[in-house]
Design a protein around this motif. Structure first.
Motif, PDB file in Angstrom:
ATOM      1  N   ASN A   1       0.852  -1.184   0.000  1.00 43.91           N
ATOM      2  CA  ASN A   1       0.000   0.000   0.000  1.00 43.91           C
ATOM      3  C   ASN A   1       0.885   1.231   0.000  1.00 43.91           C
ATOM      4  N   THR A   2       0.603   2.184  -0.873  1.00 43.51           N
ATOM      5  CA  THR A   2       1.414   3.387  -0.945  1.00 43.51           C
ATOM      6  C   THR A   2       0.519   4.601  -1.182  1.00 43.51           C
ATOM      7  N   ALA A   3       1.145   5.772  -1.260  1.00 44.91           N
ATOM      8  CA  ALA A   3       0.396   7.002  -1.468  1.00 44.91           C
ATOM      9  C   ALA A   3       1.303   8.037  -2.121  1.00 44.91           C
ATOM     10  N   TYR A   4       0.686   8.973  -2.824  1.00 43.35           N
ATOM     11  CA  TYR A   4       1.405  10.142  -3.329  1.00 43.35           C
ATOM     12  C   TYR A   4       1.344  11.257  -2.299  1.00 43.35           C
ATOM     13  N   TYR A   5       2.415  12.034  -2.255  1.00 44.55           N
ATOM     14  CA  TYR A   5       2.471  13.236  -1.418  1.00 44.55           C
ATOM     15  C   TYR A   5       2.792  14.392  -2.349  1.00 44.55           C
ATOM     16  N   TRP A   6       1.863  15.364  -2.468  1.00 45.54           N
ATOM     17  CA  TRP A   6       1.988  16.368  -3.529  1.00 45.54           C
ATOM     18  C   TRP A   6       1.919  17.789  -2.977  1.00 45.54           C
ATOM     19  N   ARG A   7       2.611  18.007  -1.864  1.00 47.47           N
ATOM     20  CA  ARG A   7       2.663  19.354  -1.304  1.00 47.47           C
ATOM     21  C   ARG A   7       4.075  19.911  -1.443  1.00 47.47           C
ATOM     22  N   THR A   8       4.228  21.202  -1.198  1.00 46.21           N
ATOM     23  CA  THR A   8       5.543  21.832  -1.362  1.00 46.21           C
ATOM     24  C   THR A   8       6.363  21.832  -0.083  1.00 46.21           C
TER      25      THR A   8
ATOM     26  N   PHE B   1       5.298   8.157  -2.484  1.00 44.68           N
ATOM     27  CA  PHE B   1       5.816   8.821  -3.680  1.00 44.68           C
ATOM     28  C   PHE B   1       5.712  10.324  -3.448  1.00 44.68           C
ATOM     29  N   CYS B   2       6.843  10.951  -3.234  1.00 42.71           N
ATOM     30  CA  CYS B   2       6.889  12.346  -2.804  1.00 42.71           C
ATOM     31  C   CYS B   2       7.363  13.248  -3.949  1.00 42.71           C
ATOM     32  N   ARG B   3       6.523  14.212  -4.325  1.00 39.84           N
ATOM     33  CA  ARG B   3       6.914  15.153  -5.379  1.00 39.84           C
ATOM     34  C   ARG B   3       8.044  16.050  -4.875  1.00 39.84           C
ATOM     35  N   TYR B   4       9.210  15.930  -5.498  1.00 40.82           N
ATOM     36  CA  TYR B   4      10.365  16.726  -5.096  1.00 40.82           C
ATOM     37  C   TYR B   4      10.353  18.106  -5.755  1.00 40.82           C
ATOM     38  N   PHE B   5      10.053  18.155  -7.038  1.00 44.51           N
ATOM     39  CA  PHE B   5       9.961  19.431  -7.761  1.00 44.51           C
ATOM     40  C   PHE B   5       9.345  19.181  -9.124  1.00 44.51           C
ATOM     41  N   ASP B   6       8.952  20.273  -9.765  1.00 45.07           N
ATOM     42  CA  ASP B   6       8.477  20.219 -11.138  1.00 45.07           C
ATOM     43  C   ASP B   6       9.606  20.666 -12.064  1.00 45.07           C
ATOM     44  N   VAL B   7       9.476  20.323 -13.336  1.00 46.24           N
ATOM     45  CA  VAL B   7      10.361  20.868 -14.360  1.00 46.24           C
ATOM     46  C   VAL B   7       9.482  21.557 -15.383  1.00 46.24           C
ATOM     47  N   VAL B   8       9.690  22.868 -15.540  1.00 49.44           N
ATOM     48  CA  VAL B   8       8.854  23.675 -16.436  1.00 49.44           C
ATOM     49  C   VAL B   8       9.756  24.507 -17.341  1.00 49.44           C
ATOM     50  N   MET B   9       9.188  24.970 -18.451  1.00 53.33           N
ATOM     51  CA  MET B   9       9.940  25.836 -19.356  1.00 53.33           C
ATOM     52  C   MET B   9      10.036  27.240 -18.765  1.00 53.33           C
ATOM     53  N   THR B  10      11.262  27.721 -18.613  1.00 57.47           N
ATOM     54  CA  THR B  10      11.522  29.054 -18.087  1.00 57.47           C
ATOM     55  C   THR B  10      12.583  29.714 -18.954  1.00 57.47           C
ATOM     56  N   ASP B  11      12.222  30.836 -19.554  1.00 56.35           N
ATOM     57  CA  ASP B  11      13.147  31.541 -20.447  1.00 56.35           C
ATOM     58  C   ASP B  11      13.708  30.618 -21.523  1.00 56.35           C
ATOM     59  N   GLY B  12      12.842  29.766 -22.043  1.00 56.31           N
ATOM     60  CA  GLY B  12      13.220  28.929 -23.160  1.00 56.31           C
ATOM     61  C   GLY B  12      13.971  27.664 -22.833  1.00 56.31           C
ATOM     62  N   GLN B  13      14.091  27.322 -21.537  1.00 55.24           N
ATOM     63  CA  GLN B  13      14.772  26.086 -21.178  1.00 55.24           C
ATOM     64  C   GLN B  13      14.118  25.429 -19.964  1.00 55.24           C
ATOM     65  N   PRO B  14      14.220  24.095 -19.878  1.00 55.84           N
ATOM     66  CA  PRO B  14      13.626  23.387 -18.737  1.00 55.84           C
ATOM     67  C   PRO B  14      14.340  23.748 -17.429  1.00 55.84           C
ATOM     68  N   MET B  15      13.565  24.128 -16.426  1.00 60.16           N
ATOM     69  CA  MET B  15      14.127  24.526 -15.146  1.00 60.16           C
ATOM     70  C   MET B  15      13.280  23.969 -14.008  1.00 60.16           C
ATOM     71  N   PRO B  16      13.910  23.687 -12.845  1.00 64.26           N
ATOM     72  CA  PRO B  16      13.144  23.206 -11.691  1.00 64.26           C
ATOM     73  C   PRO B  16      12.248  24.297 -11.133  1.00 64.26           C
ATOM     74  N   ASN B  17      11.124  23.881 -10.569  1.00 63.89           N
ATOM     75  CA  ASN B  17      10.152  24.827 -10.036  1.00 63.89           C
ATOM     76  C   ASN B  17       9.429  24.186  -8.859  1.00 63.89           C
ATOM     77  N   ALA B  18       9.022  25.013  -7.900  1.00 63.06           N
ATOM     78  CA  ALA B  18       8.221  24.561  -6.751  1.00 63.06           C
ATOM     79  C   ALA B  18       8.888  23.392  -6.026  1.00 63.06           C
ATOM     80  N   THR B  19      10.157  23.565  -5.677  1.00 62.22           N
ATOM     81  CA  THR B  19      10.898  22.512  -4.982  1.00 62.22           C
ATOM     82  C   THR B  19      10.372  22.334  -3.563  1.00 62.22           C
ATOM     83  N   ILE B  20      10.236  21.090  -3.142  1.00 66.57           N
ATOM     84  CA  ILE B  20       9.729  20.787  -1.809  1.00 66.57           C
ATOM     85  C   ILE B  20      10.727  21.218  -0.738  1.00 66.57           C
ATOM     86  N   ARG B  21      10.187  21.648   0.404  1.00 70.90           N
ATOM     87  CA  ARG B  21      11.012  21.957   1.570  1.00 70.90           C
ATOM     88  C   ARG B  21      10.780  20.879   2.621  1.00 70.90           C
TER      89      ARG B  21
END
Length: 292
Positions: free
Chosen positions: A31-38, A59-79
């Motif tokens: 049994n598992t779960a996702y954790y999707w908070r920052t 399964f813990c969301r560490y960060f997103d990867v989004v397009m920033t200034d034309g290149q993939p960059m990390p975003n919303a990194t977990i604390r």
């Protein structure tokens, strides 16, 4: 007897998930779960939920990867504010589809940077080395080849650190060739068109799930199943609308999936671990969701 997940992941790493005689390896019973908070931190109710339902891996969301200034960059990194020493975290990275364009990835070495960042985050926060990495992307036919090439690179990088690689599989992606991962997580949610909310529940409607079952039986990848326990709120024309899923709809989807492929009763994931979500259904409902 419960199959040890570490032994399974080690086997998948060694075999590269090769399917001899079309036999797909099965996943462990867990049994598992996702954790999707920052921010990482479990309250007493969430901790009790994990204990009640024998959950030892999240399964813990560490960060997103989004397009920033034309290149993939990390975003919303977990604390990480609190540690949970008895819970194994599976770093999970959400990547937007627009990052999966050849022009966006060319010369960026994104796979190496992504895996290195995960390893460094664990080291910085005194977390044990991860045994698995999961990538989440809503890829389409347009982006599939680029995404699969990217996954192959991530898999090689992850293996160098002793990590297996999993990836999410949306229902519409079942009709495509399987991605180069050790296993997939079938997302049995977000099944409908949000614009048609008056006709069907966009979180989960069995009428939207059924057409994809024809692809499931022969899908050549080990699969876990993820089910929704969340609510979705939005405002349209000044009227606030909340979508929730009835327990019988979740259990109906589980029955539908396992009727086609019984090994998907092994690894069960809920999306996602949160006090409001876990209070939405009673103990018996969760026991039925997690029933193997």
């Amino acid at each position: 007897m419960r199959l040890n997940s570490f032994l399974l992941l080690s086997l998948l790493l060694l075999t590269g998930c090769r399917h001899h005689d079309n036999v797909v390896p099965t996943l462990p019973v867990e049994n598992t779960a996702y954790y999707w908070r920052t921010t990482w931190g479990l309250d007493s109710a969430e901790t009790a939920f994990l204990q009640e339902h024998d959950i030892h891996r999240v399964f813990c969301r560490y960060f997103d990867v989004v397009m920033t200034d034309g290149q993939p960059m990390p975003n919303a990194t977990i604390r990480f504010e609190l540690q949970s020493p008895h819970i194994e975290l599976v770093p999970t990275i959400y990547i937007t589809e627009d990052c999966m364009r050849p022009s966006a990835l060319q010369g960026k070495d994104l796979a190496r940077k992504l895996v290195t960042r995960v390893v460094q985050m664990n080291e910085t926060h005194d977390l044990p080395p991860a045994r698995e990495l999961q990538i989440d992307c809503d890829y389409t036919l347009r982006s599939r080849k680029t995404y699969y090439d990217f996954l192959s690179e991530v898999r090689r990088e992850a293996q160098s650190y002793g990590m297996a690689l999993s990836t999410t599989i949306r229902l519409h992606q079942l009709s495509m060739p399987a991605p180069p991962a050790d296993y997939g997580v079938l997302m049995v949610y977000n099944t409908g068109d949000p614009q048609k909310f008056a006709e069907r529940n966009p979180i989960l409607d069995l009428r939207d799930v059924q057409p994809y079952m024809r692809y499931l039986a022969d899908y050549p990848l080990p699969l876990a199943a993820a089910y929704p326990v969340y609510a979705w709120q939005r405002t349209i024309g000044g009227v606030r609308i909340e979508h929730t899923v009835e327990a019988n709809e979740i259990l109906g989807a589980k029955e539908m999936v396992e009727k086609v492929r019984d090994d998907m009763a092994n690894t069960i994931i809920i999306y996602c671990l949160d006090k409001d979500n876990i209070n939405r259904y009673d103990y018996d409902t969760y026991q039925k969701i997690y029933r193997h």
